[in-house]
Design an enzyme around this catalytic site. Structure first.
Site, PDB file in Angstrom:
ATOM      1  N   HIS A 105       4.570 -13.204  -7.811  1.00 22.78           N
ATOM      2  CA  HIS A 105       5.354 -12.117  -7.217  1.00 22.78           C
ATOM      3  C   HIS A 105       6.240 -12.694  -6.116  1.00 22.78           C
ATOM      4  O   HIS A 105       5.793 -12.910  -4.994  1.00 22.78           O
ATOM      5  CB  HIS A 105       4.378 -11.071  -6.656  1.00 22.78           C
ATOM      6  CG  HIS A 105       5.026  -9.838  -6.129  1.00 22.78           C
ATOM      7  ND1 HIS A 105       4.334  -8.653  -5.993  1.00 22.78           N
ATOM      8  CD2 HIS A 105       6.281  -9.581  -5.676  1.00 22.78           C
ATOM      9  CE1 HIS A 105       5.132  -7.739  -5.484  1.00 22.78           C
ATOM     10  NE2 HIS A 105       6.318  -8.289  -5.272  1.00 22.78           N
ATOM     11  N   HIS A 146      10.576 -12.628  -4.816  1.00 21.34           N
ATOM     12  CA  HIS A 146      11.906 -12.057  -5.030  1.00 21.34           C
ATOM     13  C   HIS A 146      13.042 -13.023  -4.729  1.00 21.34           C
ATOM     14  O   HIS A 146      14.183 -12.776  -5.131  1.00 21.34           O
ATOM     15  CB  HIS A 146      12.086 -10.808  -4.168  1.00 21.34           C
ATOM     16  CG  HIS A 146      11.141  -9.705  -4.513  1.00 21.34           C
ATOM     17  ND1 HIS A 146      11.363  -8.826  -5.551  1.00 21.34           N
ATOM     18  CD2 HIS A 146       9.958  -9.336  -3.960  1.00 21.34           C
ATOM     19  CE1 HIS A 146      10.361  -7.962  -5.625  1.00 21.34           C
ATOM     20  NE2 HIS A 146       9.490  -8.255  -4.680  1.00 21.34           N
ATOM     21  N   ALA A 170      10.428  -1.137   0.723  1.00 16.61           N
ATOM     22  CA  ALA A 170      11.794  -1.671   0.747  1.00 16.61           C
ATOM     23  C   ALA A 170      12.493  -1.483  -0.596  1.00 16.61           C
ATOM     24  O   ALA A 170      13.133  -2.399  -1.127  1.00 16.61           O
ATOM     25  CB  ALA A 170      11.780  -3.140   1.146  1.00 16.61           C
ATOM     26  N   HIS A 180       2.829   0.341  -5.048  1.00 21.43           N
ATOM     27  CA  HIS A 180       3.767   1.322  -4.484  1.00 21.43           C
ATOM     28  C   HIS A 180       3.376   2.707  -4.991  1.00 21.43           C
ATOM     29  O   HIS A 180       4.188   3.442  -5.552  1.00 21.43           O
ATOM     30  CB  HIS A 180       5.208   0.971  -4.849  1.00 21.43           C
ATOM     31  CG  HIS A 180       5.737  -0.198  -4.100  1.00 21.43           C
ATOM     32  ND1 HIS A 180       6.283  -0.090  -2.829  1.00 21.43           N
ATOM     33  CD2 HIS A 180       5.789  -1.505  -4.432  1.00 21.43           C
ATOM     34  CE1 HIS A 180       6.670  -1.287  -2.413  1.00 21.43           C
ATOM     35  NE2 HIS A 180       6.364  -2.170  -3.369  1.00 21.43           N
ATOM     36  N   HIS A 188       0.290  -6.341  -4.360  1.00 23.22           N
ATOM     37  CA  HIS A 188       0.028  -6.536  -2.916  1.00 23.22           C
ATOM     38  C   HIS A 188      -0.925  -5.469  -2.350  1.00 23.22           C
ATOM     39  O   HIS A 188      -0.529  -4.552  -1.646  1.00 23.22           O
ATOM     40  CB  HIS A 188       1.304  -6.661  -2.096  1.00 23.22           C
ATOM     41  CG  HIS A 188       2.409  -5.698  -2.375  1.00 23.22           C
ATOM     42  ND1 HIS A 188       2.247  -4.323  -2.409  1.00 23.22           N
ATOM     43  CD2 HIS A 188       3.729  -5.924  -2.608  1.00 23.22           C
ATOM     44  CE1 HIS A 188       3.410  -3.754  -2.648  1.00 23.22           C
ATOM     45  NE2 HIS A 188       4.318  -4.700  -2.778  1.00 23.22           N
ATOM     46  N   ASP A 200       0.329 -13.907   5.093  1.00 22.61           N
ATOM     47  CA  ASP A 200       1.366 -14.429   5.986  1.00 22.61           C
ATOM     48  C   ASP A 200       1.117 -14.086   7.448  1.00 22.61           C
ATOM     49  O   ASP A 200       1.927 -14.423   8.317  1.00 22.61           O
ATOM     50  CB  ASP A 200       2.748 -13.920   5.565  1.00 22.61           C
ATOM     51  CG  ASP A 200       2.879 -12.403   5.652  1.00 22.61           C
ATOM     52  OD1 ASP A 200       1.851 -11.719   5.834  1.00 22.61           O
ATOM     53  OD2 ASP A 200       4.021 -11.904   5.532  1.00 22.61           O
ATOM     54  N   HIS A 232       1.543  -9.029   6.839  1.00 23.19           N
ATOM     55  CA  HIS A 232       1.191  -7.942   5.942  1.00 23.19           C
ATOM     56  C   HIS A 232      -0.266  -7.509   6.074  1.00 23.19           C
ATOM     57  O   HIS A 232      -0.576  -6.337   5.857  1.00 23.19           O
ATOM     58  CB  HIS A 232       1.457  -8.347   4.485  1.00 23.19           C
ATOM     59  CG  HIS A 232       2.895  -8.268   4.091  1.00 23.19           C
ATOM     60  ND1 HIS A 232       3.813  -9.225   4.462  1.00 23.19           N
ATOM     61  CD2 HIS A 232       3.576  -7.343   3.362  1.00 23.19           C
ATOM     62  CE1 HIS A 232       4.995  -8.893   3.974  1.00 23.19           C
ATOM     63  NE2 HIS A 232       4.878  -7.766   3.307  1.00 23.19           N
ATOM     64  N   ASP A 283       5.496 -12.579  -2.225  1.00 21.50           N
ATOM     65  CA  ASP A 283       6.381 -11.404  -2.120  1.00 21.50           C
ATOM     66  C   ASP A 283       7.618 -11.769  -1.286  1.00 21.50           C
ATOM     67  O   ASP A 283       8.176 -10.944  -0.578  1.00 21.50           O
ATOM     68  CB  ASP A 283       5.641 -10.213  -1.502  1.00 21.50           C
ATOM     69  CG  ASP A 283       6.402  -8.902  -1.655  1.00 21.50           C
ATOM     70  OD1 ASP A 283       7.258  -8.808  -2.556  1.00 21.50           O
ATOM     71  OD2 ASP A 283       6.168  -7.970  -0.853  1.00 21.50           O
ATOM     72  N   ILE A 286       8.689  -3.016   6.493  1.00 18.10           N
ATOM     73  CA  ILE A 286       8.525  -4.410   6.096  1.00 18.10           C
ATOM     74  C   ILE A 286       9.159  -4.591   4.722  1.00 18.10           C
ATOM     75  O   ILE A 286       8.944  -3.787   3.813  1.00 18.10           O
ATOM     76  CB  ILE A 286       7.042  -4.806   6.071  1.00 18.10           C
ATOM     77  CG1 ILE A 286       6.464  -4.823   7.489  1.00 18.10           C
ATOM     78  CG2 ILE A 286       6.850  -6.179   5.432  1.00 18.10           C
ATOM     79  CD1 ILE A 286       4.985  -5.144   7.551  1.00 18.10           C
TER      80      ILE A 286
END
Length: 399
Positions: free
Chosen positions: A68, A70, A145, A200, A221, A253, A256, A279, A313
């Site tokens: 995952h 982007h 986001a 989500h 996530h 990280d 998150h 992510d 975020i």
């Protein structure tokens, strides 16, 4: 040692790495030896002879696998531009990710299909391992986001349109199973051999269990962009953690998730069901500033990415070498546990366990060399080719 040419890069042939700590499926071998022929690992184990390179003080782990991501290096997979996708993949490769699944973001359906066509060519070229569609089939209440006006219910026909646009290279689709068409789409994806991921989402505990029964096998996530745990309403988190069929993604990280929350997830699911992901968006490997994320703008300050409008975020600036280091030094995972979550588990989930995800003879020579004291990245090899760090090894540790 002989060399061959692959593009403009020299590829080592018949190279032996000696004196390293090797993190193998059966445990950690000190003063180990690993031999690479062409693009494959051909032998490994305890040192029986000196190597071409002396890796004393170094730890060798399998290349990382990111399910995952982007973008990175100032580039985005959602741009629909091959050069940008190549730049993003290269950025993460230089940080140890030797297997990448490129993630899109919410946009118009036809635009995502166009992006998928570009990314599919890079899968066919061996740059990427597949495509992950995150959005637009997600909850307005948990969109994070993603642009709310572009969200769609997971109508199976629309979901199938995206999958078909990937030309057989769709690996995963994230969706909210409580939306109309959600469970039907999960069943369809499972029948097509595409991973259905719950994320989500505003689903409750019961609907999440229904999604897993329908064939969902990944939590996108976990903890982020879904309801939290309530003592009388456990929600999706508990349902996803407790079912052994589900692999849970975690973003380590330091932004998150609190370290104690990662510890909670590992205590519940075990390392064999956790896949650490980045992510990451385009700012990974870059500095603070403004960056696009699909149709949205993101501001990165002190390494934290947030939407310009609203402040949510917006992905991360993480690379998996940093996630490995945090897992061992902050969360106290063993080397084997960290390797499971960064390499073995995601490789298995993608159906690539026969070729990558662990240090074993016959598998791809996808290697990450780390400093044994600090766990900082020293060098990366992909399919027998040194990507970064070979100069440090040969100059400082030549046999």
């Amino acid at each position: 040692m002989t060399t061959a040419r692959n593009g403009s890069a020299a590829v080592p042939r018949g190279i032996a790495l000696g004196g390293a700590r090797l993190v193998l499926p059966g445990g950690v071998v000190e003063d180990g030896r690993l031999v690479v022929e062409g693009s494959r690992i051909v032998a490994l184990g305890g040192a029986s002879a000196p190597g071409d390179l002396d890796l004393a003080g170094r730890t060798v782990v399998p290349g990382f696998v990111d399910l995952h991501v982007h973008g990175g290096g100032g580039a985005s997979y959602a741009s629909g531009v091959a050069e940008e996708a190549l730049k993003a993949a290269r950025t993460h490769l230089e940080h140890g990710t030797t297997t990448t699944v490129a993630s899109t973001v919410t946009g118009e359906i036809d635009e995502i299909c166009r992006q998928a066509a570009v990314l599919s060519e890079l899968v066919e070229d061996g740059v990427l391992a597949g495509i992950h569609f995150e959005g637009p089939f997600i909850s307005h209440h948990r969109c994070g986001a993603h642009r709310p006006d572009l969200l769609r219910d997971p109508d199976p026909a629309l979901v199938r349109k995206l999958v078909d646009a990937a030309r057989g290279h769709a690996r995963m689709v994230t969706l909210a199973p409580e939306l109309p068409g959600g469970l039907e789409s999960v069943r369809m994806l499972a029948d097509l051999g595409v991973i259905a991921a719950v994320g989500h989402t505003d689903a409750d505990y019961g609907r999440t269990l229904e999604a897993v029964e329908a064939g969902a096998t990944v939590a996108t996530h976990l903890f982020n962009a879904m309801p939290g745990i309530q003592h009388r309403a456990p929600g999706p988190i508990v349902a996803l953690l407790e079912d052994e069929r589900v692999t849970v993604e975690l973003i380590n990280d330091g932004v998150h998730l609190h370290p104690s929350v990662l510890d909670l997830a590992y205590g519940s699911a075990g390392a064999e069901r956790v896949a650490l992901i980045t992510d990451a968006m385009g700012a990974a490997g870059m500095g603070d500033g403004l960056y696009p994320l699909g149709p949205l703008q993101v501001r990165v300050e002190n390494g934290v990415a947030r939407l310009v409008e609203g402040g949510s975020i917006a992905g991360s600036t993480l690379t998996l070498d940093v996630a490995f280091k945090r897992s061992v030094t902050v969360n106290g995972l063993s080397l084997n546990q960290a390797v499971q979550s960064l390499s073995t588990v995601p490789a298995r989930l993608l159906g690539l366990a026969d070729t990558t995800g662990s240090l074993e003879a016959g598998k791809n020579a996808d290697l990450v060399v780390l400093d044994s004291d600090t766990f900082d990245l020293v060098a990366v090899m992909r399919r027998g080719e040194w990507i970064v760090g070979a100069d440090r090894l040969t100059k400082a540790h030549a046999a």
